[in-house]
Motif scaffolding. Sequence first.
Motif, PDB file in Angstrom:
ATOM      1  N   THR A 314       4.100   4.392   2.204  1.00  0.00           N
ATOM      2  CA  THR A 314       4.524   4.522   0.800  1.00  0.00           C
ATOM      3  C   THR A 314       3.990   3.355  -0.040  1.00  0.00           C
ATOM      4  O   THR A 314       3.725   3.523  -1.227  1.00  0.00           O
ATOM      5  N   VAL A 315       3.815   2.184   0.573  1.00  0.00           N
ATOM      6  CA  VAL A 315       3.378   1.022  -0.211  1.00  0.00           C
ATOM      7  C   VAL A 315       1.868   0.763  -0.088  1.00  0.00           C
ATOM      8  O   VAL A 315       1.359  -0.214  -0.656  1.00  0.00           O
ATOM      9  N   ARG A 354      -0.100 -13.143  11.413  1.00  0.00           N
ATOM     10  CA  ARG A 354      -0.075 -11.746  10.942  1.00  0.00           C
ATOM     11  C   ARG A 354       1.338 -11.349  10.532  1.00  0.00           C
ATOM     12  O   ARG A 354       1.561 -10.774   9.460  1.00  0.00           O
ATOM     13  N   ASP A 355       2.305 -11.689  11.399  1.00  0.00           N
ATOM     14  CA  ASP A 355       3.676 -11.268  11.128  1.00  0.00           C
ATOM     15  C   ASP A 355       4.215 -11.924   9.856  1.00  0.00           C
ATOM     16  O   ASP A 355       4.897 -11.283   9.056  1.00  0.00           O
ATOM     17  N   ARG A 356       3.868 -13.198   9.685  1.00  0.00           N
ATOM     18  CA  ARG A 356       4.332 -13.912   8.489  1.00  0.00           C
ATOM     19  C   ARG A 356       3.755 -13.262   7.227  1.00  0.00           C
ATOM     20  O   ARG A 356       4.420 -13.130   6.223  1.00  0.00           O
ATOM     21  N   ASP A 357       2.496 -12.843   7.316  1.00  0.00           N
ATOM     22  CA  ASP A 357       1.847 -12.235   6.142  1.00  0.00           C
ATOM     23  C   ASP A 357       2.379 -10.820   5.877  1.00  0.00           C
ATOM     24  O   ASP A 357       2.380 -10.368   4.739  1.00  0.00           O
ATOM     25  N   CYS A 358       2.799 -10.118   6.927  1.00  0.00           N
ATOM     26  CA  CYS A 358       3.136  -8.694   6.766  1.00  0.00           C
ATOM     27  C   CYS A 358       4.628  -8.425   6.619  1.00  0.00           C
ATOM     28  O   CYS A 358       5.013  -7.303   6.274  1.00  0.00           O
ATOM     29  N   ILE A 359       5.467  -9.414   6.904  1.00  0.00           N
ATOM     30  CA  ILE A 359       6.893  -9.116   7.017  1.00  0.00           C
ATOM     31  C   ILE A 359       7.496  -8.626   5.691  1.00  0.00           C
ATOM     32  O   ILE A 359       8.326  -7.710   5.671  1.00  0.00           O
ATOM     33  N   SER A 360       7.053  -9.205   4.575  1.00  0.00           N
ATOM     34  CA  SER A 360       7.615  -8.787   3.281  1.00  0.00           C
ATOM     35  C   SER A 360       7.257  -7.334   2.984  1.00  0.00           C
ATOM     36  O   SER A 360       8.099  -6.552   2.523  1.00  0.00           O
ATOM     37  N   SER A 361       6.006  -6.965   3.256  1.00  0.00           N
ATOM     38  CA  SER A 361       5.585  -5.583   2.984  1.00  0.00           C
ATOM     39  C   SER A 361       6.308  -4.613   3.910  1.00  0.00           C
ATOM     40  O   SER A 361       6.603  -3.472   3.533  1.00  0.00           O
ATOM     41  N   TYR A 362       6.567  -5.057   5.129  1.00  0.00           N
ATOM     42  CA  TYR A 362       7.294  -4.207   6.091  1.00  0.00           C
ATOM     43  C   TYR A 362       8.673  -3.863   5.531  1.00  0.00           C
ATOM     44  O   TYR A 362       9.070  -2.692   5.470  1.00  0.00           O
ATOM     45  N   ALA A 399       2.529  -6.702  -6.396  1.00  0.00           N
ATOM     46  CA  ALA A 399       2.875  -6.514  -4.977  1.00  0.00           C
ATOM     47  C   ALA A 399       1.905  -5.538  -4.315  1.00  0.00           C
ATOM     48  O   ALA A 399       1.449  -5.776  -3.197  1.00  0.00           O
ATOM     49  N   LEU A 400       1.566  -4.446  -5.022  1.00  0.00           N
ATOM     50  CA  LEU A 400       0.609  -3.478  -4.470  1.00  0.00           C
ATOM     51  C   LEU A 400      -0.741  -4.123  -4.202  1.00  0.00           C
ATOM     52  O   LEU A 400      -1.444  -3.765  -3.271  1.00  0.00           O
ATOM     53  N   CYS A 401      -1.083  -5.094  -5.081  1.00  0.00           N
ATOM     54  CA  CYS A 401      -2.407  -5.718  -5.000  1.00  0.00           C
ATOM     55  C   CYS A 401      -2.386  -6.968  -4.141  1.00  0.00           C
ATOM     56  O   CYS A 401      -3.375  -7.667  -4.034  1.00  0.00           O
TER      57      CYS A 401
END
Length: 472
Positions: A314-315, A354-362, A399-401
């Motif tokens: 979705t994001v 990776r996890d630190r960068d992706c956790i917010s989007s998750y 956020a999308l970008c």
Amino acid sequence: MEFRTASREAVDVVIVGGRVAGCAVAIPLARAGRSVVVLERARFPSNTLSTHGLFPGHVAELDALGALGRVLACEPPLGRRFDFHLGDVHLVEPVPSHLGFDYGICVGRPQLDMALVETARDAGAEVREGCTATEVVHAGSRVAGVRYTRASDGREVSLGARLVVGADGRYSRMAEFFGVGRPYRTSRNLRGFAWRYMSDPRRDEPARFIISRGRTVAMVGPMPAGLMIVATMPPVSDIGWWRKDANAAWAAMLAEHPVVVERVVGATVGEDELEACGLPASVLSCSRLTSFFRASTGAGWALAGDAGHFKDPTVAQGIRDALRHGRLLGEIAASCIDVPWELDRSLAGWEMQRDRDCISSYHWANRESRFIPELDVVFGKVLKSFQTPARDGGLLADALCRKRRPEQVLDPRRSARCLLQALAEPGVDRRRLLGIAAGEARAEIDLRLERRSHGFRNRGPTASERPEAVSS
Ligand SMILES: Cc1cc2nc3c(=O)[nH]c(=O)nc-3n(C[C@H](O)[C@H](O)[C@H](O)COP(=O)(O)OP(=O)(O)OC[C@H]3O[C@@H](n4cnc5c(N)ncnc54)[C@H](O)[C@@H]3O)c2cc1C
């Protein structure tokens, strides 16, 4: 340490899966002079079940890999505007400039993946198509290669490697072979995906992305060759209906989103253009979109892209993350592959990063996957609040970008202000809305605590997650 392999052919790195993550890992390794073989069971160009909204964060990664020129050679319209709609609220934003790029594109996967494969080959990686990995080879406790089947002659082949990367997507067999098939944290999706490609009757107008929100979310993006993608994210329970009667489901989606009707008036299926781009004329759909994290590194192995971490689309962030963290994995491995203990330690560091960068989007994706009508009343206020962006600095589209994290875009002060405005609306069930808002506040707090603690392989669950037992 001497590397023992089960075959005569041995290379530095074998990567299983040759789309966005696999090519992103291969390119920096090959450029650094490492021998790299990518095994891919498909033959390119080939489509895959994915839409492909690519915003400045994605474009910057294509550029970093040296693949952007090839992607732009497909002549995608450069979308420089977002149109967000919710009911009668309409927010127009420019695509924010990030890392030197101020446009988004939509390029079908046959072309996007082909551009990456060609870039990987140019860099010196060998991409073997029609090759399916069937087993992992060990040397003691280390992974030391793979066995694969060649479709051309049906032969089983062994290939030794100092590092084996599984970039084989969400249902990763490689994860099973490495013993990490079961994700350690998951969140069930509550929205599904359905989409189709059409000729774009407004191809001569400046390109823009439409995102219209309601019970279903609808998205329209301009594509090369005068095409466009029209995607919708209905509640996941609707996907059966989409599969049984796509025409009726399509009509219902249009009835909910007048802005999409306006955009598709005059559009045709455009079969010739679709065929030229390797895209189907039928409606595509997807219902299984559970978000997850898997343990992604170990002795002589790593999982890149969706194989290691997937979030609800979705994001629209999966391709960006697969490209970015694939490239970083390749760069790190290239520098230390000769020393096994250093390689393993660096891989673990890569996974943490990776996890630190992706956790917010998750967490953001977990929340965007739901449909809670009361929250859309608040979101309508949020859209309105962004109609004067200068006061708060930044755009909703940041956020999308990937210019700012979602929690920075929707900071607690703005959320509280919008909640108060929604509570003041006539007809709103205040008790219920306050209860929902309390749940949202818990999700915000959990996210912030998780970011602060940098918990490695944190098992959750946090308030954004709907855990689900998932096997690979
Ligand atoms: C419905 C949907 C919509 C999406 N929309 C967007 C979007 O708009 N924007 C965005 O950024 N992201 C989006 N995503 C996410 C994006 O598609 C993924 O994050 C991205 O494709 C991950 O790339 P990957 O290379 O890790 O895996 P994949 O693209 O899944 O590629 C894996 C490859 O591995 C190969 N393979 C598998 N097993 C083997 C084997 N045993 N041997 C050899 N090869 C093998 C497969 O053939 C495949 O080619 C969407 C995803 C879905 C499901």
